[in-house]
Design an enzyme around this catalytic site. Structure first.
Site, short mmCIF file in Angstrom:
data_model
loop_
_atom_site.label_atom_id
_atom_site.label_comp_id
_atom_site.label_asym_id
_atom_site.label_seq_id
_atom_site.Cartn_x
_atom_site.Cartn_y
_atom_site.Cartn_z
N ASN A 209 0.85 -1.20 0.00
CA ASN A 209 0.00 0.00 0.00
C ASN A 209 0.88 1.24 0.00
O ASN A 209 2.10 1.15 -0.02
CB ASN A 209 -0.94 -0.03 1.21
CG ASN A 209 -0.17 -0.10 2.50
OD1 ASN A 209 0.56 0.81 2.85
ND2 ASN A 209 -0.31 -1.22 3.22
N LYS B 30 9.74 -16.56 -10.66
CA LYS B 30 8.97 -15.45 -11.21
C LYS B 30 7.83 -16.00 -12.08
O LYS B 30 8.07 -16.86 -12.94
CB LYS B 30 9.89 -14.57 -12.05
CG LYS B 30 9.24 -13.33 -12.58
CD LYS B 30 10.21 -12.51 -13.41
CE LYS B 30 9.46 -11.42 -14.13
NZ LYS B 30 10.23 -10.86 -15.23
N PHE C 96 -4.66 2.91 15.03
CA PHE C 96 -4.98 3.93 14.04
C PHE C 96 -6.18 3.42 13.24
O PHE C 96 -6.42 2.22 13.18
CB PHE C 96 -3.79 4.18 13.10
CG PHE C 96 -2.93 5.33 13.53
CD1 PHE C 96 -2.17 5.24 14.69
CD2 PHE C 96 -2.90 6.50 12.80
CE1 PHE C 96 -1.39 6.31 15.10
CE2 PHE C 96 -2.13 7.57 13.20
CZ PHE C 96 -1.36 7.48 14.35
N LYS D 13 -13.91 0.33 15.64
CA LYS D 13 -12.62 -0.37 15.78
C LYS D 13 -12.11 -0.28 17.22
O LYS D 13 -11.54 -1.24 17.75
CB LYS D 13 -11.57 0.24 14.84
CG LYS D 13 -11.69 -0.28 13.42
CD LYS D 13 -10.64 0.29 12.48
CE LYS D 13 -10.96 -0.18 11.06
NZ LYS D 13 -10.33 0.57 10.01
O1 PMT Z 1 2.87 6.11 6.52
P1 PMT Z 1 2.28 7.42 6.06
O2 PMT Z 1 2.43 7.65 4.58
O3 PMT Z 1 2.79 8.57 6.88
O4 PMT Z 1 0.69 7.36 6.30
C1 PMT Z 1 0.18 7.26 7.59
C2 PMT Z 1 -0.99 6.27 7.68
C3 PMT Z 1 -2.15 6.80 6.84
C4 PMT Z 1 -0.58 4.89 7.19
C5 PMT Z 1 -1.38 6.19 9.21
O5 PMT Z 1 -1.75 7.45 9.66
C6 PMT Z 1 -2.52 5.20 9.42
O6 PMT Z 1 -3.69 5.51 9.28
N1 PMT Z 1 -2.15 3.94 9.78
C7 PMT Z 1 -3.10 2.82 9.95
C8 PMT Z 1 -3.42 2.26 8.58
C9 PMT Z 1 -4.37 1.06 8.65
O7 PMT Z 1 -3.96 -0.02 8.34
O8 PMT Z 1 -5.55 1.35 9.14
P2 PMT Z 1 -6.77 0.25 9.32
O9 PMT Z 1 -7.94 1.07 9.67
O10 PMT Z 1 -6.84 -0.66 8.12
O11 PMT Z 1 -6.28 -0.64 10.55
C10 PMT Z 1 -6.70 -0.38 11.89
C11 PMT Z 1 -5.58 -0.64 12.85
O12 PMT Z 1 -5.25 -2.02 12.88
C12 PMT Z 1 -4.28 0.08 12.55
O13 PMT Z 1 -3.73 0.55 13.77
C13 PMT Z 1 -3.40 -1.00 11.95
O14 PMT Z 1 -2.02 -0.74 12.22
C14 PMT Z 1 -3.89 -2.24 12.67
N2 PMT Z 1 -3.76 -3.49 11.90
C15 PMT Z 1 -4.46 -3.69 10.76
C16 PMT Z 1 -4.39 -4.91 10.10
C17 PMT Z 1 -3.58 -5.93 10.63
N3 PMT Z 1 -3.47 -7.09 10.03
N4 PMT Z 1 -2.90 -5.72 11.77
C18 PMT Z 1 -2.97 -4.53 12.42
O15 PMT Z 1 -2.32 -4.34 13.46
#
Ligand code: PMT
Length: 399
Positions: free
Chosen positions: A210, A289, A323, A337
């Site tokens: 991503n 590949k 986040f 969440k």
């Molecule tokens: O890196 P930058 O370019 O500075 O951008 C910052 C950001 C947009 C990436 C950051 O601010 C942000 O939003 N990070 C969380 C991105 C994300 O995966 O969000 P989500 O809503 O899909 O996930 C929710 C939470 O679960 C997040 O804290 C994520 O880290 C966590 N997660 C998600 C999936 C997974 N398999 N394991 C996790 O721990």
């Protein structure tokens, strides 16, 4: 060693013979890693030319409050927003009086009013002027208004007098400037932070990933270290330098990030999950590949472990901050969440074209079970510091 990496500093220079020391101060701030813009008053320009400061800072010098060219580029409001702190060195008796009265007759005093960043003055004047009741009253007023004061020092003065009123030396002012950012709000606490994207291998040369650059997570790690925390950063692939005093563990895939986090999670006080972890990975990773032999191919995906949920559900779970990256209904999705993953706090950002991912700026809506705080659009470094202070307050309240 003084560290001001990624700090945006406005150096205000007002009219005093000590202005010659401001050139040395500017050099020290730059050496410590700061990006410095100089705002020169008419009085300051009588002692040192704008050209000197321009050459040393590598940025244009700002002097006019109503300058059509500057307004198009960086006027007083933009400068006020740009600054992580404003240091007025030297601050003459006249400048101190104007600042204490909240005057807006020139660029420097106006931007000191317009900024939300910390403002510090390094007074420089004759000892009798410093001791004068009017000056002391102005200093008290500024102190009450939250303006920081660096010095003055004592000793021989340019006018031949001996006493208090000398501007501090450049090295001392640079150190005090760095101390502004060292809040100590997380002194001795252990923080584990994830940042960046993960890459899920399809074959030896291709992967699913991503747009995360890691900037947000790295800024948070830097702010946490400056707040006195012992910081471990588990990072997906990024092009960023490790912030000073931060231990970094490099990973590639979500599974590797999960393993690294789970090794450290039960030993940390606070976990912040900023990484954009891939929700799915290919069921099979090809050994060789994949050849372009078919018109369509199907990629079967399986769910990755949810790192954040696994940490939040540990028996001795740390204070856990997630986040949420959302394209719509920010608060509603983030709250869902927060509850579902059993988090202490969630920082939600709107994502999409030109928002959050990859950008240097961001805004966050920070939620706990019963609080809500909006952190407005600013640089990710400034936002990281704001978020760390919010986390420190809630962590202390919860402990
Ligand atoms: O890196 P930058 O370019 O500075 O951008 C910052 C950001 C947009 C990436 C950051 O601010 C942000 O939003 N990070 C969380 C991105 C994300 O995966 O969000 P989500 O809503 O899909 O996930 C929710 C939470 O679960 C997040 O804290 C994520 O880290 C966590 N997660 C998600 C999936 C997974 N398999 N394991 C996790 O721990």
């Amino acid at each position: 060693m003084i560290n001001l990496s990624n700090k945006q500093i406005i150096l205000g220079v007002s009219g005093s013979i000590a202005a010659y020391k401001s050139a040395e101060l500017l050099r020290r701030l730059k050496e410590a890693g700061a990006n410095v813009r100089v705002v020169l008053t008419t009085g300051g320009a009588e002692f040192v030319t704008a050209l000197t400061f321009q050459a040393l800072s590598g940025n244009p010098v700002h002097s006019e409050l109503l300058d059509t060219k500057a307004e198009a580029a960086m006027g007083h409001i933009e400068l006020a927003r740009w600054a992580d702190c404003v240091i007025v060195a030297p601050a003459s008796a006249n400048f101190i009086a104007r600042l204490a009265q909240g005057e807006t007759g020139d660029l420097l005093s106006t931007l000191c009013l317009a900024t939300a960043a910390p403002v510090a003055i390094a007074p420089a004047m004759n000892q009798q002027m410093w001791a004068n009741a009017a000056t002391q009253k102005n200093i008290r007023l500024l102190d009450e208004n939250g303006v920081l004061q660096f010095g003055p020092g004592e000793g021989n003065q340019a006018c031949g007098d001996i006493g208090p009123g000398r501007m501090l030396e450049a090295e001392q002012i640079a150190q005090l400037t760095a101390d502004i950012f060292h809040t100590g709000s997380l002194a001795g606490r252990t923080l584990l932070i994830t940042a960046g994207p993960t890459q899920e291998a399809i074959d030896p040369v291709r992967f699913l990933s991503n747009r995360s650059s890691g900037k947000m997570g790295y800024a948070i790690a830097q702010a946490a270290a400056e707040a006195g925390a012992i910081v471990t950063l588990v990072s997906g692939p990024t092009a960023l330098n490790t912030p000073p005093h931060v231990d970094r563990i490099n990973v590639r895939s979500a599974q590797q990030m999960h393993d690294a986090v789970m090794q450290h999670a039960d030993k940390c006080d606070i976990f912040i999950s900023t990484a954009a972890v891939a929700d799915y990975r290919p069921v099979h990773t090809a050994d060789q590949k994949i050849k372009k032999t078919q018109n369509t191919i199907t990629l079967e995906l399986q769910k990755n472990p949810d790192i954040l949920t696994d940490v939040a559900h540990l028996e001795n779970a740390p204070f856990t901050v997630g986040f949420a990256a959302e394209t719509e209904n920010l608060e509603q999705h983030a709250r869902e969440k927060l509850q579902r993953k059993k988090l202490n706090m969630i920082a939600a950002n709107l994502v999409g074209e030109g928002l959050a991912f990859e950008n240097d700026e961001n805004a966050l809506l920070v939620l706990t079970a019963n609080t809500k705080q909006q952190l407005t659009l600013t640089s990710k470094f400034a936002l990281g510091r704001e978020l760390i202070e919010v986390i420190a307050r809630h962590y202390q309240a919860a402990s």
